[in-house]
Design an enzyme around this catalytic site. Structure first.
Site, PDB file in Angstrom:
ATOM      1  N   MET A 244      26.606  46.359  32.826  1.00  0.00           N
ATOM      2  CA  MET A 244      27.910  46.259  32.139  1.00  0.00           C
ATOM      3  C   MET A 244      27.718  46.609  30.663  1.00  0.00           C
ATOM      4  O   MET A 244      26.737  46.190  30.052  1.00  0.00           O
ATOM      5  CB  MET A 244      28.449  44.828  32.244  1.00  0.00           C
ATOM      6  CG  MET A 244      28.610  44.319  33.661  1.00  0.00           C
ATOM      7  SD  MET A 244      29.417  42.700  33.660  1.00  0.00           S
ATOM      8  CE  MET A 244      29.244  42.255  35.389  1.00  0.00           C
TER       9      MET A 244
ATOM     10  N   SER B  26      23.273  39.479  44.188  1.00  0.00           N
ATOM     11  CA  SER B  26      23.463  40.003  42.831  1.00  0.00           C
ATOM     12  C   SER B  26      22.710  39.155  41.818  1.00  0.00           C
ATOM     13  O   SER B  26      22.945  37.946  41.700  1.00  0.00           O
ATOM     14  CB  SER B  26      24.947  40.003  42.476  1.00  0.00           C
ATOM     15  OG  SER B  26      25.093  40.235  41.088  1.00  0.00           O
TER      16      SER B  26
ATOM     17  N   MET C 120      29.070  49.386  35.724  1.00  0.00           N
ATOM     18  CA  MET C 120      30.401  49.094  35.180  1.00  0.00           C
ATOM     19  C   MET C 120      30.385  49.513  33.717  1.00  0.00           C
ATOM     20  O   MET C 120      30.303  48.691  32.801  1.00  0.00           O
ATOM     21  CB  MET C 120      30.709  47.598  35.364  1.00  0.00           C
ATOM     22  CG  MET C 120      31.044  47.245  36.810  1.00  0.00           C
ATOM     23  SD  MET C 120      30.867  45.488  37.158  1.00  0.00           S
ATOM     24  CE  MET C 120      29.096  45.416  37.446  1.00  0.00           C
TER      25      MET C 120
ATOM     26  N   ASP D  51      32.374  43.234  46.788  1.00  0.00           N
ATOM     27  CA  ASP D  51      31.676  42.639  45.648  1.00  0.00           C
ATOM     28  C   ASP D  51      32.637  41.774  44.853  1.00  0.00           C
ATOM     29  O   ASP D  51      33.619  42.275  44.304  1.00  0.00           O
ATOM     30  CB  ASP D  51      31.119  43.774  44.769  1.00  0.00           C
ATOM     31  CG  ASP D  51      30.318  43.264  43.582  1.00  0.00           C
ATOM     32  OD1 ASP D  51      30.031  42.053  43.517  1.00  0.00           O
ATOM     33  OD2 ASP D  51      29.975  44.110  42.720  1.00  0.00           O
ATOM     34  N   GLY D  52      32.324  40.470  44.812  1.00  0.00           N
ATOM     35  CA  GLY D  52      33.133  39.549  44.021  1.00  0.00           C
ATOM     36  C   GLY D  52      33.716  38.441  44.875  1.00  0.00           C
ATOM     37  O   GLY D  52      34.505  38.688  45.780  1.00  0.00           O
ATOM     38  N   GLY D  53      33.274  37.215  44.593  1.00  0.00           N
ATOM     39  CA  GLY D  53      33.817  36.068  45.310  1.00  0.00           C
ATOM     40  C   GLY D  53      33.418  35.987  46.772  1.00  0.00           C
ATOM     41  O   GLY D  53      34.054  35.279  47.558  1.00  0.00           O
TER      42      GLY D  53
ATOM     43  N   PHE E 252      32.498  39.592  35.657  1.00  0.00           N
ATOM     44  CA  PHE E 252      31.864  38.279  35.661  1.00  0.00           C
ATOM     45  C   PHE E 252      31.564  37.811  37.074  1.00  0.00           C
ATOM     46  O   PHE E 252      32.311  38.132  37.997  1.00  0.00           O
ATOM     47  CB  PHE E 252      32.776  37.245  34.975  1.00  0.00           C
ATOM     48  CG  PHE E 252      33.115  37.616  33.565  1.00  0.00           C
ATOM     49  CD1 PHE E 252      32.247  37.305  32.519  1.00  0.00           C
ATOM     50  CD2 PHE E 252      34.278  38.316  33.275  1.00  0.00           C
ATOM     51  CE1 PHE E 252      32.541  37.683  31.216  1.00  0.00           C
ATOM     52  CE2 PHE E 252      34.583  38.699  31.977  1.00  0.00           C
ATOM     53  CZ  PHE E 252      33.712  38.384  30.949  1.00  0.00           C
TER      54      PHE E 252
ATOM     55  N   GLY F 100      26.632  36.875  44.436  1.00  0.00           N
ATOM     56  CA  GLY F 100      25.898  36.411  43.266  1.00  0.00           C
ATOM     57  C   GLY F 100      25.796  34.906  43.236  1.00  0.00           C
ATOM     58  O   GLY F 100      24.771  34.312  43.587  1.00  0.00           O
ATOM     59  N   SER F 101      26.891  34.247  42.858  1.00  0.00           N
ATOM     60  CA  SER F 101      26.838  32.789  42.726  1.00  0.00           C
ATOM     61  C   SER F 101      26.605  32.093  44.063  1.00  0.00           C
ATOM     62  O   SER F 101      25.970  31.036  44.106  1.00  0.00           O
ATOM     63  CB  SER F 101      28.108  32.271  42.045  1.00  0.00           C
ATOM     64  OG  SER F 101      29.248  32.831  42.627  1.00  0.00           O
TER      65      SER F 101
ATOM     66  N   ASP G 164      23.959  44.481  38.288  1.00  0.00           N
ATOM     67  CA  ASP G 164      25.231  44.756  37.616  1.00  0.00           C
ATOM     68  C   ASP G 164      24.984  45.214  36.183  1.00  0.00           C
ATOM     69  O   ASP G 164      24.596  44.416  35.330  1.00  0.00           O
ATOM     70  CB  ASP G 164      26.108  43.504  37.628  1.00  0.00           C
ATOM     71  CG  ASP G 164      26.650  43.205  39.017  1.00  0.00           C
ATOM     72  OD1 ASP G 164      27.313  44.093  39.590  1.00  0.00           O
ATOM     73  OD2 ASP G 164      26.379  42.105  39.532  1.00  0.00           O
TER      74      ASP G 164
ATOM     75  N   HIS H  32      21.231  43.699  44.173  1.00  0.00           N
ATOM     76  CA  HIS H  32      22.369  44.275  43.453  1.00  0.00           C
ATOM     77  C   HIS H  32      22.216  44.002  41.957  1.00  0.00           C
ATOM     78  O   HIS H  32      22.030  42.856  41.537  1.00  0.00           O
ATOM     79  CB  HIS H  32      23.651  43.632  44.002  1.00  0.00           C
ATOM     80  CG  HIS H  32      24.924  44.190  43.471  1.00  0.00           C
ATOM     81  ND1 HIS H  32      25.517  45.336  43.966  1.00  0.00           N
ATOM     82  CD2 HIS H  32      25.751  43.753  42.489  1.00  0.00           C
ATOM     83  CE1 HIS H  32      26.654  45.563  43.324  1.00  0.00           C
ATOM     84  NE2 HIS H  32      26.818  44.613  42.409  1.00  0.00           N
TER      85      HIS H  32
ATOM     86  N   MET I  31      35.888  46.400  44.898  1.00  0.00           N
ATOM     87  CA  MET I  31      35.789  45.160  44.121  1.00  0.00           C
ATOM     88  C   MET I  31      36.799  44.155  44.666  1.00  0.00           C
ATOM     89  O   MET I  31      37.981  44.479  44.832  1.00  0.00           O
ATOM     90  CB  MET I  31      36.099  45.426  42.636  1.00  0.00           C
ATOM     91  CG  MET I  31      35.032  46.187  41.866  1.00  0.00           C
ATOM     92  SD  MET I  31      33.386  45.444  41.888  1.00  0.00           S
ATOM     93  CE  MET I  31      33.701  43.800  41.222  1.00  0.00           C
TER      94      MET I  31
ATOM     95  N   HIS J 127      24.981  48.883  40.195  1.00  0.00           N
ATOM     96  CA  HIS J 127      26.444  48.955  40.097  1.00  0.00           C
ATOM     97  C   HIS J 127      26.790  49.140  38.626  1.00  0.00           C
ATOM     98  O   HIS J 127      26.690  48.198  37.846  1.00  0.00           O
ATOM     99  CB  HIS J 127      27.026  47.645  40.666  1.00  0.00           C
ATOM    100  CG  HIS J 127      28.504  47.523  40.546  1.00  0.00           C
ATOM    101  ND1 HIS J 127      29.164  46.308  40.706  1.00  0.00           N
ATOM    102  CD2 HIS J 127      29.475  48.439  40.305  1.00  0.00           C
ATOM    103  CE1 HIS J 127      30.463  46.491  40.561  1.00  0.00           C
ATOM    104  NE2 HIS J 127      30.675  47.775  40.306  1.00  0.00           N
TER     105      HIS J 127
HETATM  106  C1  DX5 Z   1      31.150  41.328  39.033  1.00  0.00           C
HETATM  107  C2  DX5 Z   1      29.928  41.918  39.639  1.00  0.00           C
HETATM  108  C3  DX5 Z   1      29.434  41.198  40.830  1.00  0.00           C
HETATM  109  C4  DX5 Z   1      29.053  39.767  40.606  1.00  0.00           C
HETATM  110  C5  DX5 Z   1      29.563  39.009  41.792  1.00  0.00           C
HETATM  111  O1  DX5 Z   1      31.788  42.240  38.208  1.00  0.00           O
HETATM  112  O2  DX5 Z   1      30.109  43.258  39.993  1.00  0.00           O
HETATM  113  O3  DX5 Z   1      28.349  41.894  41.459  1.00  0.00           O
HETATM  114  O4  DX5 Z   1      27.688  39.542  40.486  1.00  0.00           O
HETATM  115  O5  DX5 Z   1      29.367  37.660  41.564  1.00  0.00           O
HETATM  116  P1  DX5 Z   1      29.964  36.559  42.552  1.00  0.00           P
HETATM  117  O6  DX5 Z   1      29.343  36.818  43.898  1.00  0.00           O
HETATM  118  O7  DX5 Z   1      29.531  35.271  41.944  1.00  0.00           O
HETATM  119  O8  DX5 Z   1      31.447  36.738  42.569  1.00  0.00           O
HETATM  120 ZN    ZN Z   2      28.497  44.196  41.210  1.00  0.00          ZN
END
Ligand code: DX5
Ligand code: ZN
Length: 227
Positions: free
Chosen positions: A36, A8, A67, A174-176, A142, A196-197, A34, A32, A136, A65
């Site tokens: 928003m 991401s 949002m 997706d997420g964490g 975030f 992402g991170s 995002d 990916h 999710m 994605h």
């Molecule tokens: C959050 C996004 C994710 C985000 C995940 O709302 O949809 O795609 O980039 O980031 P990490 O992998 O750091 O949780």
């Molecule tokens: Zn996402």
């Protein structure tokens, strides 16, 4: 179906997106993106103009994605622009069938996203209309949040639903998602992993993608759902 890795760019340097895409181009399956709108989620990122620009600078398929509060209005344009996948959120859709069909008609794959406490069962009848179900595993908005283990039972139920319907719909988390959590996701039934991170926070993003992929593949091979 094989494990798909989707780094991401939310955690990348937005002023150097082409370079950041290039950093994972050899090892990622999709990129990916995002989107928003500061309404569906309390954060504002990028939209169609940036996606259009990015498409000119990367050969990686874009996994958009959305949002946003009005996916019915905006999603088809991402497909028309050339995004490979366009995911819209169940919580925001007014006309799911029409919008998912418009995405496919424009040549993209259609994804349906659901938040951590949105039930998956009401969407069983939509499985024929989608190519991917996005679960999710944090509240959307975030990067860098902690993985929510409470989604894992739903992930197992979603895998069972998908298998009952022929097994052709991807299950994305997706997420964490990180080296600490990706194996739990794969064992529970995910086959597409957004990170992402864990990717862009690493010294070597490409090596991080590879390491995560290997972990996911090993966990998938020993999982009960994977026949
Ligand atoms: C959050 C996004 C994710 C985000 C995940 O709302 O949809 O795609 O980039 O980031 P990490 O992998 O750091 O949780
Ligand atoms: Zn996402």
């Amino acid at each position: 179906m094989a494990v798909q890795m989707a780094p991401s760019i939310l955690s990348a340097d937005f002023a150097r997106l082409a370079d950041e895409a290039a950093a994972v181009a050899a090892v990622a399956d999709w990129l990916h993106v995002d989107v928003m709108d500061n309404h569906f989620v309390p954060n504002l990122t990028i939209g169609l103009p940036v996606v259009e620009s990015l498409l000119k600078h990367t050969g990686l398929p874009l996994d958009c994605h959305l949002m946003i509060t009005e996916p019915d209005r905006w999603a088809p344009a991402y497909a028309e622009a050339g995004a490979r996948n366009v995911t819209v959120h169940a919580e925001a859709l007014q006309s799911p069938v029409r919008t998912l069909r418009l995405i496919r008609a424009a040549g993209a794959r259609a994804g349906l996203g659901i938040n951590p406490v949105t039930a998956v069962e009401p969407y069983e009848d939509l499985l024929a209309e989608i190519d991917m179900l996005l679960l999710m595993t944090v509240e959307p908005g975030f990067g860098g949040q902690s993985f929510l283990d409470l989604v894992l039972p739903k992930l197992r139920r979603a895998r069972a639903l998908v298998q009952r319907h022929g097994g052709s719909v991807w299950l994305q988390v997706d997420g964490g998602v990180s080296e600490d959590t990706i194996e739990r996701c794969a064992e529970a039934g995910a086959d597409v992993f957004v990170a992402g991170s864990a990717v862009y926070g690493a010294d070597d993003p490409a090596a991080a993608v590879q390491a995560l992929r290997e972990q996911a593949e090993r966990a998938t091979a020993r999982s009960a759902w994977h026949g």
